[in-house]
Design a protein around this motif. Structure first.
Motif, short mmCIF file in Angstrom:
data_model
loop_
_atom_site.label_atom_id
_atom_site.label_comp_id
_atom_site.label_asym_id
_atom_site.label_seq_id
_atom_site.Cartn_x
_atom_site.Cartn_y
_atom_site.Cartn_z
N VAL A 1 98.03 -82.88 -85.61
CA VAL A 1 98.12 -81.69 -86.43
C VAL A 1 99.33 -80.88 -85.96
N GLU A 2 100.49 -81.46 -86.11
CA GLU A 2 101.66 -80.91 -85.46
C GLU A 2 102.04 -79.53 -85.94
N ASP A 3 101.77 -79.18 -87.22
CA ASP A 3 102.24 -77.93 -87.76
C ASP A 3 101.23 -76.78 -87.57
N SER A 4 100.04 -77.07 -87.08
CA SER A 4 99.07 -76.01 -86.90
C SER A 4 99.39 -75.22 -85.64
N PRO A 5 99.12 -73.89 -85.61
CA PRO A 5 99.43 -73.10 -84.43
C PRO A 5 98.50 -73.46 -83.29
N LEU A 6 99.02 -73.43 -82.07
CA LEU A 6 98.20 -73.67 -80.90
C LEU A 6 97.47 -72.39 -80.53
N SER A 7 96.20 -72.52 -80.12
CA SER A 7 95.43 -71.37 -79.69
C SER A 7 95.39 -71.29 -78.17
N VAL A 8 96.37 -71.86 -77.51
CA VAL A 8 96.44 -71.82 -76.05
C VAL A 8 97.91 -71.69 -75.67
N ASP A 9 98.18 -70.87 -74.66
CA ASP A 9 99.55 -70.68 -74.20
C ASP A 9 99.98 -71.87 -73.35
N SER A 10 101.26 -72.20 -73.44
CA SER A 10 101.80 -73.21 -72.53
C SER A 10 101.73 -72.68 -71.11
N PRO A 11 101.57 -73.55 -70.13
CA PRO A 11 101.50 -73.07 -68.75
C PRO A 11 102.83 -72.45 -68.33
N GLY A 12 102.75 -71.36 -67.58
CA GLY A 12 103.95 -70.73 -67.07
C GLY A 12 104.49 -71.48 -65.86
N GLN A 13 105.61 -71.03 -65.35
CA GLN A 13 106.22 -71.69 -64.20
C GLN A 13 105.27 -71.61 -63.00
N GLY A 14 105.01 -72.77 -62.41
CA GLY A 14 104.13 -72.85 -61.26
C GLY A 14 102.66 -72.94 -61.60
N GLU A 15 102.30 -72.92 -62.89
CA GLU A 15 100.90 -72.98 -63.29
C GLU A 15 100.49 -74.40 -63.64
N SER A 16 99.17 -74.66 -63.54
CA SER A 16 98.64 -76.00 -63.84
C SER A 16 97.52 -75.89 -64.85
N LEU A 17 97.42 -76.90 -65.72
CA LEU A 17 96.45 -76.88 -66.82
C LEU A 17 95.88 -78.28 -67.01
N LEU A 18 94.57 -78.36 -67.18
CA LEU A 18 93.89 -79.62 -67.44
C LEU A 18 93.30 -79.60 -68.84
N ILE A 19 93.58 -80.65 -69.63
CA ILE A 19 93.01 -80.81 -70.95
C ILE A 19 91.89 -81.85 -70.85
N ALA A 20 90.66 -81.44 -71.16
CA ALA A 20 89.50 -82.33 -71.01
C ALA A 20 88.70 -82.36 -72.30
N GLY A 21 88.39 -83.57 -72.76
CA GLY A 21 87.59 -83.69 -73.98
C GLY A 21 87.26 -85.14 -74.28
N PRO A 22 86.42 -85.37 -75.30
CA PRO A 22 86.07 -86.72 -75.71
C PRO A 22 87.28 -87.43 -76.34
N PRO A 23 87.14 -88.74 -76.61
CA PRO A 23 88.22 -89.47 -77.29
C PRO A 23 88.50 -88.89 -78.68
N MET A 24 89.74 -89.05 -79.12
CA MET A 24 90.16 -88.70 -80.48
C MET A 24 90.02 -87.21 -80.77
#
Length: 208
Positions: free
Chosen positions: A2-25
């Motif tokens: 869904v490339e054109d839809s807005p993201l509801s999460v900010d990109s990580p800032g410098q020095g920050e870490s983020l984990l994306i966790a979820g089921p397949p697909m």
């Protein structure tokens, strides 16, 4: 995707870490590239599921980042019997189970990318592949060292985890090294996410 839809999460800032966790697909892979691609000029990806060539193609398509700017620790080509040749910004590892070799190859690229001005980022796809071969504590230690290494240079880190592949104890162990956890799910044909970090409760589920 869904490339054109807005993201509801900010990109990580410098020095920050983020984990994306979820089921397949549920869009985890797309999110990794979109979040990193929107916040960095150079990046390193540890890939346990796709070849270096595929990773760079996906970064160009999904993350809108020049493939030449992406270094890859390729953990799959040798395992699949591909005839690998020395290549600029690509390091080959024998298999995803060799976390010591992965760490060495990452450090090799890390030293090279220290020459670049931030923003630089690190992607890991995926922790679940490592957990197929390794004890959760070993993966935890590997991730903790890597995120601290990236943080020391002001680099962001985004990793992916398949939430349905592991028990609750393993999931919480993997959450621990990250500043923010983004959960994904599929709901009535839509992809949704929620965001949790150490300073606030989880957000509501939103479509992305």
């Amino acid at each position: 995707m869904v490339e054109d839809s807005p993201l509801s999460v900010d990109s990580p800032g410098q020095g920050e870490s983020l984990l994306i966790a979820g089921p397949p697909m549920t869009g985890k892979y797309d999110l990794l590239f979109r979040l990193l691609g929107s916040s960095i000029d150079q990046g390193i990806v540890i890939s346990t599921g796709d070849t270096a060539e595929d990773v760079r193609a996906d970064f160009a398509e999904i993350g809108d980042l020049d493939p030449a700017a992406v270094g890859v620790v390729d953990c799959v080509s040798k395992q699949r019997g591909v005839n690998t040749q020395p290549a600029d910004r690509t390091r080959y590892v024998s298999s995803p189970k060799n976390v010591t070799e992965i760490g060495m190859k990452f450090t090799d690229l890390f030293e090279e990318y220290r020459e670049y001005e931030p923003p630089v980022g690190v992607g890991i796809h995926s922790l679940s592949e490592l957990l197929m071969y390794l004890d959760p504590e070993d993966v935890y230690q590997f991730v903790r060292v890597l995120t601290k290494q990236a943080e020391s240079e002001g680099w962001s880190t985004v990793a992916v985890l398949g939430s349905t592949m592991h028990d609750e104890q393993t999931l919480h162990t993997m959450y621990e090294p990250f500043d923010t956890v983004v959960n994904t799910r599929e709901n009535d044909g839509s992809r949704e996410l929620r965001v949790r970090d150490r300073s606030r409760a989880a957000t509501a589920w939103t479509t992305f």
